[in-house]
Every structure is written in C-alpha cells, then in structure tokens.
Motif scaffolding. Structure first.
Motif, PDB file in Angstrom:
ATOM      1  N   ASP A 145       0.819  -1.222   0.000  1.00 54.65           N
ATOM      2  CA  ASP A 145       0.000   0.000   0.000  1.00 54.65           C
ATOM      3  C   ASP A 145       0.850   1.268   0.000  1.00 54.65           C
ATOM      4  N   ALA A 146       1.960   1.279   0.750  1.00 55.41           N
ATOM      5  CA  ALA A 146       2.750   2.501   0.897  1.00 55.41           C
ATOM      6  C   ALA A 146       3.412   2.926  -0.404  1.00 55.41           C
ATOM      7  N   ASP A 147       3.959   1.973  -1.171  1.00 53.95           N
ATOM      8  CA  ASP A 147       4.745   2.321  -2.359  1.00 53.95           C
ATOM      9  C   ASP A 147       4.117   1.864  -3.670  1.00 53.95           C
ATOM     10  N   LEU A 148       3.267   0.836  -3.627  1.00 58.07           N
ATOM     11  CA  LEU A 148       2.768   0.229  -4.872  1.00 58.07           C
ATOM     12  C   LEU A 148       1.245   0.135  -4.895  1.00 58.07           C
ATOM     13  N   TYR A 149       0.583   1.041  -4.225  1.00 61.02           N
ATOM     14  CA  TYR A 149      -0.880   0.952  -4.142  1.00 61.02           C
ATOM     15  C   TYR A 149      -1.549   0.895  -5.521  1.00 61.02           C
ATOM     16  N   PRO A 150      -1.211   1.776  -6.480  1.00 67.17           N
ATOM     17  CA  PRO A 150      -1.896   1.719  -7.780  1.00 67.17           C
ATOM     18  C   PRO A 150      -1.515   0.494  -8.611  1.00 67.17           C
ATOM     19  N   PHE A 151      -0.468  -0.224  -8.217  1.00 65.21           N
ATOM     20  CA  PHE A 151       0.017  -1.382  -8.965  1.00 65.21           C
ATOM     21  C   PHE A 151      -1.008  -2.509  -8.978  1.00 65.21           C
ATOM     22  N   GLN A 160      -2.402   0.168 -12.301  1.00 66.75           N
ATOM     23  CA  GLN A 160      -1.762   1.282 -12.992  1.00 66.75           C
ATOM     24  C   GLN A 160      -0.247   1.189 -12.838  1.00 66.75           C
ATOM     25  N   SER A 161       0.476   1.853 -13.738  1.00 68.13           N
ATOM     26  CA  SER A 161       1.937   1.920 -13.647  1.00 68.13           C
ATOM     27  C   SER A 161       2.344   2.767 -12.449  1.00 68.13           C
ATOM     28  N   VAL A 162       3.477   2.428 -11.857  1.00 72.43           N
ATOM     29  CA  VAL A 162       4.019   3.156 -10.712  1.00 72.43           C
ATOM     30  C   VAL A 162       5.494   3.429 -10.977  1.00 72.43           C
ATOM     31  N   ASN A 163       5.870   4.709 -11.019  1.00 67.57           N
ATOM     32  CA  ASN A 163       7.273   5.107 -11.235  1.00 67.57           C
ATOM     33  C   ASN A 163       7.886   4.412 -12.443  1.00 67.57           C
ATOM     34  N   GLY A 164       7.106   4.314 -13.518  1.00 66.37           N
ATOM     35  CA  GLY A 164       7.605   3.710 -14.735  1.00 66.37           C
ATOM     36  C   GLY A 164       7.515   2.196 -14.774  1.00 66.37           C
ATOM     37  N   LEU A 165       7.032   1.567 -13.714  1.00 67.38           N
ATOM     38  CA  LEU A 165       6.877   0.114 -13.680  1.00 67.38           C
ATOM     39  C   LEU A 165       5.489  -0.258 -14.174  1.00 67.38           C
ATOM     40  N   GLY A 298      14.144  13.486  -9.246  1.00 68.10           N
ATOM     41  CA  GLY A 298      14.234  12.523 -10.329  1.00 68.10           C
ATOM     42  C   GLY A 298      13.656  13.021 -11.636  1.00 68.10           C
ATOM     43  N   GLY A 299      13.176  14.260 -11.673  1.00 71.84           N
ATOM     44  CA  GLY A 299      12.550  14.784 -12.870  1.00 71.84           C
ATOM     45  C   GLY A 299      13.528  15.238 -13.937  1.00 71.84           C
ATOM     46  N   THR A 300      14.784  15.571 -13.555  1.00 72.37           N
ATOM     47  CA  THR A 300      15.760  16.016 -14.538  1.00 72.37           C
ATOM     48  C   THR A 300      17.040  15.199 -14.372  1.00 72.37           C
ATOM     49  N   VAL A 301      17.827  15.122 -15.454  1.00 67.48           N
ATOM     50  CA  VAL A 301      19.087  14.359 -15.466  1.00 67.48           C
ATOM     51  C   VAL A 301      20.203  15.319 -15.818  1.00 67.48           C
TER      52      VAL A 301
END
Length: 301
Positions: A145-151, A160-165, A298-301
């Motif tokens: 639930d804390a990190d992968l709830y939409p997964f 749904q995808s989470v952080n590109g996963l 993490g939005g820019t490189v």
C-alpha cells in the motif's frame, strides 16, 4: 409423498488439486491436508494421522460455500492456515463430541488471489486481490500500500503503472507467484504491457522494495528456494529449462542493471539546494558504467 433424503455419493480415486503437509499437531500426529475437489470447492480434506496413504469419509470439513472456493493452505508456527478466494482461516482441534477440526476466520485477513501466490518463511506472505499481505498468524498488514498501491486493482479501478513500472497481467493468475529466500521476497509475474516475465524484490528485514528484475527469456518463470544444510541456492524454471539463480551471466548473456541511490534533501524536500560536488566510489570490474545525477526529485538528469 414422504420426506426424501439424498446422501452425497462417495467418489473414489479423485486426486485433489492442491495438498500441503505433513503438518504436526499438538499431539505429535502428522497429517496431510488437501483442497481443490471440483465438486466440493469449499471443503477441506485430510489423511489419517501418521498415514498419508489412507483417509476416512469423516476426514473432511466444509468451510465455505462452493462459490467461495478454497485456494490453498500452509503450516506455520505449529498451526495450519487456509485461504479461500475472500478470507483466511486458522484450524483448531474440534470439541470432544464434535468435528475433528474447526476453522476460525482471521479478522481483517483477505483471501488468496491465485493458489500459487503465497510463501512461508519468518512470516506468511500472500497475494490478495488488492496487494501483497504478510502475517505471523494474526491480523495481516499490507507491504504494497505505501509504495505500490496503484500497482494492484482497487475500488473497481484496474492496475496502474508506478514510477515507470508496468503492472502485472492479472488475467494470467498461474504466473503470479511469491517465493521467500534468504530474507528476500520475490514477486514473479508477467508484465501487462509486454508479456515478459518480471520480478519485484522486497527486503523483509529492511522493509523496502529493492529492485525490479528483467530476464533474458520471454516465457513466464517459476522459482524455488533449494533446501540443504549450509546451502542457500535458488533455481528458476522457464520454458522447460532450469537455471541457477546466481552467477555472472544471464543464460550466457551480459547482465545489465541500474542502481539508484536514495535522495538527498536534508530533511526538507521543498526548498531547492545547490550541491557543489558529488563523489562516487565504484569498482566496475572492467564493465562499462554510466553515471547520472538526477535532480528535482528525479525529474531532470
């Protein structure tokens, strides 16, 4: 017309789809349990004590209705637990004049999504309809639930995808599996977007999701933690081939990987900072290494 009573017929030589044990009760007797009779989907069966080759018509317990099928079960900390599609139960010895066993519902424990998506180690872990849960026999807690709830599906919303996963393909339940090995929990699945096997790895000690693993083959995988004194190996199976889950190559090919360190925000993620210097110490052992600095969360490189 008088009263009519129809007894359930006894059908012999019908193998159960899923069995576990032997389980040792408080009296030291060993028993093997099984579920998965297509005509009695909510009934638990077991063998005679200390004799896994025989049983009795009395060795059964209807726990749920056929519409709430029993999925699987396991022994943990001297007790046996059973999942249906919606709930989780613990077995207790029955009263002296009643059934041999009774099943009690564990409050707050959700069911098992697919029969093979559970594993046992220092805790019990299993995949339910809306995430992965863990328990030591009592009320469970979610580890997703804390990190992968939409997964995972929630409130009539699909995964749904989470952080590109990309999320798992939940229409392929036989390829959703959990395995515990040396402090790590492996969640194997087929990715919805590509159809390729993926693995999420959870550190059960640090309590964090460590990595997402890719593979050099396209067929779904299954894995097993090999047992033995002083041995901690793991094997993978894919498309009829057995692999050793260690070594310096991926089925003969190079192993590519990405490692991202934790963010640095000095306890304040809102204020912008300026870092004059960042140092990295590494030994790539002759391999190529590309280094990137990520900014703005993490939005820019």
């Amino acid at each position: 017309a008088g009263n009519c009573q129809v007894w359930t017929p006894m059908v012999l030589a019908r193998p159960l789809q899923r069995v576990w044990g032997p389980s040792q009760g408080a009296d030291g007797v060993l028993t093997v349990f099984g579920v998965g009779d297509p005509n009695q989907a909510g009934t638990l069966f077991w063998t005679n004590g200390n004799d896994a080759d025989t049983t009795s018509p009395l060795n059964s317990l209807e726990i749920t209705s056929p519409s709430e099928a029993l999925q699987h079960g396991s022994s943990f900390d001297t007790r046996d637990y059973i999942w249906s599609t919606d709930r989780m139960f613990v077995l207790h010895p029955g009263p002296t004049t009643g059934p041999q066993l009774v099943a009690a519902v564990i409050p707050g424990a959700k069911g098992l999504l697919t029969p093979w998506a559970f594993t046992v180690g220092p805790r019990i872990w299993w995949l339910s309809k809306d995430g992965i849960y863990e328990s030591v026999g009592g009320e469970p807690a979610s580890i997703t639930d804390a990190d992968l709830y939409p997964f995972f599906p929630h409130d009539n919303e699909g995964p749904q995808s989470v952080n590109g996963l990309n999320p798992p393909n939940f229409t392929l339940p036989n390829f959703l599996r959990l395995t515990y090995h040396d402090g790590l929990l492996f969640f194997d699945y087929v990715e919805m977007a590509t159809g390729f096997p993926k693995t999420l790895v959870f550190d059960t000690v640090a309590r964090i999701w460590l990595s997402i693993d890719d593979f050099g083959f396209s067929a779904p995988i299954a894995r097993d933690s090999e047992e033995g004194v002083g041995y901690h190996g793991m094997v993978l199976a894919s498309d009829g081939v057995l692999y050793n889950a260690s070594g310096m190559s991926d089925a003969g090919g190079a192993i590519g990987f990405q490692l991202q360190t934790g963010s640095m925000d000095q306890g304040d993620n809102r204020a912008r900072k300026l870092y004059a210097e960042i140092q990295l110490h590494s030994n790539p052992n002759g391999a190529g290494l590309d280094v990137y600095v990520l900014g703005d969360g993490g939005g820019t490189v």
